[in-house]
Design an enzyme around this catalytic site. Structure first.
Site, PDB file in Angstrom:
ATOM      1  N   SER A 169      91.347  11.150  98.408  1.00 60.59           N
ATOM      2  CA  SER A 169      91.295  10.796  99.824  1.00 60.59           C
ATOM      3  C   SER A 169      89.997  11.374 100.344  1.00 60.59           C
ATOM      4  O   SER A 169      89.600  12.472  99.928  1.00 60.59           O
ATOM      5  CB  SER A 169      92.451  11.431 100.586  1.00 60.59           C
ATOM      6  OG  SER A 169      93.655  10.821 100.213  1.00 60.59           O
ATOM      7  N   VAL A 170      89.339  10.646 101.241  1.00 61.72           N
ATOM      8  CA  VAL A 170      88.062  11.132 101.769  1.00 61.72           C
ATOM      9  C   VAL A 170      88.160  11.246 103.292  1.00 61.72           C
ATOM     10  O   VAL A 170      88.647  10.328 103.955  1.00 61.72           O
ATOM     11  CB  VAL A 170      86.903  10.198 101.354  1.00 61.72           C
ATOM     12  CG1 VAL A 170      85.578  10.697 101.913  1.00 61.72           C
ATOM     13  CG2 VAL A 170      86.808  10.096  99.828  1.00 61.72           C
TER      14      VAL A 170
ATOM     15  N   GLY B  61      88.391   7.137 103.923  1.00 65.35           N
ATOM     16  CA  GLY B  61      88.655   6.282 102.768  1.00 65.35           C
ATOM     17  C   GLY B  61      89.732   6.834 101.876  1.00 65.35           C
ATOM     18  O   GLY B  61      90.071   8.028 101.924  1.00 65.35           O
TER      19      GLY B  61
ATOM     20  N   ASP C 214      81.628   1.970  87.573  1.00 63.83           N
ATOM     21  CA  ASP C 214      82.555   1.411  88.566  1.00 63.83           C
ATOM     22  C   ASP C 214      81.798   0.850  89.770  1.00 63.83           C
ATOM     23  O   ASP C 214      82.143   1.128  90.920  1.00 63.83           O
ATOM     24  CB  ASP C 214      83.568   2.483  88.982  1.00 63.83           C
ATOM     25  CG  ASP C 214      84.833   1.884  89.563  1.00 63.83           C
ATOM     26  OD1 ASP C 214      85.066   0.665  89.392  1.00 63.83           O
ATOM     27  OD2 ASP C 214      85.598   2.633  90.210  1.00 63.83           O
TER      28      ASP C 214
ATOM     29  N   GLY D  32      90.718   6.146  97.782  1.00 67.04           N
ATOM     30  CA  GLY D  32      90.495   5.413  96.534  1.00 67.04           C
ATOM     31  C   GLY D  32      91.660   5.666  95.601  1.00 67.04           C
ATOM     32  O   GLY D  32      92.723   6.137  96.031  1.00 67.04           O
ATOM     33  N   THR D  33      91.444   5.340  94.323  1.00 63.96           N
ATOM     34  CA  THR D  33      92.486   5.520  93.322  1.00 63.96           C
ATOM     35  C   THR D  33      92.692   6.999  93.026  1.00 63.96           C
ATOM     36  O   THR D  33      93.788   7.423  92.669  1.00 63.96           O
ATOM     37  CB  THR D  33      92.046   4.835  92.003  1.00 63.96           C
ATOM     38  OG1 THR D  33      91.210   3.720  92.342  1.00 63.96           O
ATOM     39  CG2 THR D  33      93.224   4.373  91.199  1.00 63.96           C
ATOM     40  N   PHE D  34      91.615   7.776  93.151  1.00 65.84           N
ATOM     41  CA  PHE D  34      91.678   9.148  92.680  1.00 65.84           C
ATOM     42  C   PHE D  34      91.481  10.189  93.776  1.00 65.84           C
ATOM     43  O   PHE D  34      91.381  11.360  93.491  1.00 65.84           O
ATOM     44  CB  PHE D  34      90.616   9.365  91.586  1.00 65.84           C
ATOM     45  CG  PHE D  34      90.689   8.366  90.480  1.00 65.84           C
ATOM     46  CD1 PHE D  34      91.696   8.443  89.533  1.00 65.84           C
ATOM     47  CD2 PHE D  34      89.779   7.325  90.397  1.00 65.84           C
ATOM     48  CE1 PHE D  34      91.790   7.510  88.511  1.00 65.84           C
ATOM     49  CE2 PHE D  34      89.861   6.390  89.371  1.00 65.84           C
ATOM     50  CZ  PHE D  34      90.866   6.476  88.429  1.00 65.84           C
TER      51      PHE D  34
ATOM     52  N   LYS E 176      85.723  14.977 100.001  1.00 65.69           N
ATOM     53  CA  LYS E 176      86.492  14.204  99.026  1.00 65.69           C
ATOM     54  C   LYS E 176      87.521  15.113  98.380  1.00 65.69           C
ATOM     55  O   LYS E 176      87.177  16.055  97.663  1.00 65.69           O
ATOM     56  CB  LYS E 176      85.554  13.601  97.966  1.00 65.69           C
ATOM     57  CG  LYS E 176      86.292  12.804  96.893  1.00 65.69           C
ATOM     58  CD  LYS E 176      85.338  11.946  96.067  1.00 65.69           C
ATOM     59  CE  LYS E 176      86.070  11.214  94.945  1.00 65.69           C
ATOM     60  NZ  LYS E 176      85.228  10.222  94.274  1.00 65.69           N
TER      61      LYS E 176
HETATM   62  P1  ADP Z   1      87.681   7.231  94.669  1.00 61.42           P
HETATM   63  O1  ADP Z   1      87.244   7.916  93.421  1.00 61.42           O
HETATM   64  O2  ADP Z   1      89.039   7.676  95.079  1.00 61.42           O
HETATM   65  O3  ADP Z   1      87.494   5.748  94.660  1.00 61.42           O
HETATM   66  P2  ADP Z   1      85.329   7.371  96.416  1.00 61.42           P
HETATM   67  O4  ADP Z   1      84.323   8.423  96.137  1.00 61.42           O
HETATM   68  O5  ADP Z   1      84.996   5.973  96.009  1.00 61.42           O
HETATM   69  O6  ADP Z   1      86.732   7.836  95.815  1.00 61.42           O
HETATM   70  O7  ADP Z   1      85.662   7.388  97.982  1.00 61.42           O
HETATM   71  C1  ADP Z   1      86.674   6.554  98.511  1.00 61.42           C
HETATM   72  C2  ADP Z   1      86.211   5.956  99.823  1.00 61.42           C
HETATM   73  O8  ADP Z   1      85.885   6.988 100.759  1.00 61.42           O
HETATM   74  C3  ADP Z   1      84.936   5.118  99.723  1.00 61.42           C
HETATM   75  O9  ADP Z   1      85.219   3.778  99.375  1.00 61.42           O
HETATM   76  C4  ADP Z   1      84.380   5.227 101.147  1.00 61.42           C
HETATM   77  O10 ADP Z   1      85.030   4.331 102.022  1.00 61.42           O
HETATM   78  C5  ADP Z   1      84.763   6.646 101.547  1.00 61.42           C
HETATM   79  N1  ADP Z   1      83.648   7.578 101.255  1.00 61.42           N
HETATM   80  C6  ADP Z   1      83.382   8.194 100.088  1.00 61.42           C
HETATM   81  N2  ADP Z   1      82.279   8.959 100.162  1.00 61.42           N
HETATM   82  C7  ADP Z   1      81.803   8.819 101.422  1.00 61.42           C
HETATM   83  C8  ADP Z   1      80.651   9.349 102.138  1.00 61.42           C
HETATM   84  N3  ADP Z   1      79.795  10.200 101.563  1.00 61.42           N
HETATM   85  N4  ADP Z   1      80.475   8.962 103.417  1.00 61.42           N
HETATM   86  C9  ADP Z   1      81.342   8.112 104.013  1.00 61.42           C
HETATM   87  N5  ADP Z   1      82.431   7.594 103.415  1.00 61.42           N
HETATM   88  C10 ADP Z   1      82.678   7.926 102.126  1.00 61.42           C
HETATM   89 MG    MG Z   2      85.818   4.548  94.722  1.00 63.53          MG
END
Ligand code: ADP
Ligand code: MG
Length: 380
Positions: free
Chosen positions: A36-37, A30, A172, A32-34, A85
């Site tokens: 990479s995961v 994934g 959020d 997001g804005t803040f 993350k």
């Molecule tokens: P941001 O703060 O950048 O939005 P997130 O914590 O929402 O970050 O993570 C971004 C994306 O990564 C999520 O929408 C999801 O698709 C993936 N992701 C985050 N945490 C997990 C997790 N524990 N297991 C699987 N995918 C995850």
């Molecule tokens: Mg997010």
């Protein structure tokens, strides 16, 4: 993995000292804005199961399977995946600290992500969490049956009840922050990057301001923010467009956990109307207009007054009384006399009315929502 992403992963692993001793990244899950995961294998766990695996092979006598088969079998079953993350270095240290601290406080619910550990190398901070298999919301939101939607909402409200009991606002709530596995009917709330602790020192300052404030000057023109000369009001408006509660849009200074209930309601409206995103205005004034188109002038005026604001508009398509959410869903899904809303859908809409309630004081809390028949009686 495409070459660009592989390059990004290699660069990240090389830049973060000793990370490769603990984890092996298998894909990017994934962005997001803040952050990479990445999805990664926990190598410490992997090593443990290889040892265990050796013991297994000494017991070969008990099984006709070949060594090779047995080896593959146990490997497949026992590999532990984690989500790494990588929080962008441009995030303020305060923000990163806030996210990690709240995550630490939030362990203990199967519907809320937990923090395994976190590392820092130079200016880079990474959080390690269990990996959750999930499906992209866009792939299933039109297909879920009402009982499946009930399971989704029960999972989400169970997560919210847990978070809110700790007096934390997520801020959020939206589909990309609630990882849902349709096959298992289980969801996990992630992303506490904007979360904050609920403040509670009594009176809502919105109404305090209203009581003591001078009468609005009639010679100062109100209007679109660019040429509005009135003093501006400030409030935390962090969140995602389309999911902001009315009190966030009206810049209430004492926002409560009820803002998350509103956003959860928007998700339910998305399921029922089969439209995503349902609300989509990039700025707050337009978002208020979108809301008014559904709820009507009268309710919007009352809601604005709750937060020491006024609501007026000359837009002719905004009616005084607005529309019921049932009507909105009927329009969105092109219903007619031959294809009316089912009794199941009507039950869902009755629940929706109580979550998309403009007055945050009357809106259901997560604990109350879980007592509602829509979430207690599921005929799956
Ligand atoms: P941001 O703060 O950048 O939005 P997130 O914590 O929402 O970050 O993570 C971004 C994306 O990564 C999520 O929408 C999801 O698709 C993936 N992701 C985050 N945490 C997990 C997790 N524990 N297991 C699987 N995918 C995850
Ligand atoms: Mg997010």
């Amino acid at each position: 993995i495409c070459p660009e992403v592989q390059e990004e992963i290699d660069e990240f692993m090389a830049s973060f000292r000793k990370l490769d001793l603990h984890y092996r990244i298998v894909s990017k899950t994934g962005e997001g804005t803040f952050s990479s995961v990445y999805k990664a294998i926990d190598l410490r766990y992997d090593k443990y199961i290889n040892e265990w695996d050796l013991d297994e092979r000494t017991a070969e006598y008990y099984s006709p399977r070949s060594k090779r088969q047995r080896f593959n079998h146990t490997r497949e079953k026992k590999v532990k995946y984690v989500a790494i993350k990588k929080i962008y270095v441009t995030s303020s240290p305060q923000r990163i600290h806030n996210e990690l601290e709240l995550l630490k406080d939030l362990s203990g619910s199967k519907n809320v992500v937990s923090l395994i550990t976190a590392f820092r190398h130079l200016d880079q901070v990474i959080a390690i969490m269990p990996y959750f298999r999930h499906v992209d919301f866009r792939d299933y939101f039109r297909k879920l049956s009402i009982p499946e939607i009930q399971l989704y909402m029960r999972s989400l409200f169970t997560a919210l009840k847990f978070v809110h009991a700790k007096e934390i606002l997520h801020r959020d709530i939206k589909p990309t922050n609630f990882l849902y596995d349709c096959a298992k009917g289980r969801g996990v709330l992630v992303d506490f990057g904007l979360a904050e602790r609920e403040e509670h020192d009594g009176v809502c300052p919105c109404t305090r301001v209203r009581a003591g404030a001078p009468k609005p000057q009639t010679n100062v023109a109100g209007g679109y923010p660019k040429n509005d000369q009135r003093p501006s009001k400030r409030a935390n408006r962090a969140g995602t467009r389309g999911f902001r509660a009315p009190e966030v849009l009206f810049k209430c200074n004492r926002q409560t956990t009820k803002i998350d209930i509103w956003s959860a309601g928007v998700i339910l409206l998305t399921f029922l109307s089969k439209r995503f995103p349902f609300f989509n205005s990039p700025d707050d004034i337009d978002a208020i207009i979108e809301m008014a188109t559904v709820f009507g002038r009268a309710k919007m005026r009352a809601c604005a007054a709750l937060h020491g604001a006024t609501f007026e508009t000359g837009i002719p398509t905004i009616s005084e009384k607005g529309h019921s959410l049932s009507r909105i869903v009927e329009w969105a899904t092109s219903r007619n006399k031959n294809d009316p809303l089912t009794s199941e859908e009507k039950r869902a809409l009755a629940f929706l009315e109580e979550t998309l309630e403009l007055d945050h004081r009357k809106r259901l809390s997560a604990a109350e929502a879980l007592q509602h028949p829509f979430l207690t009686v599921i005929n799956a």
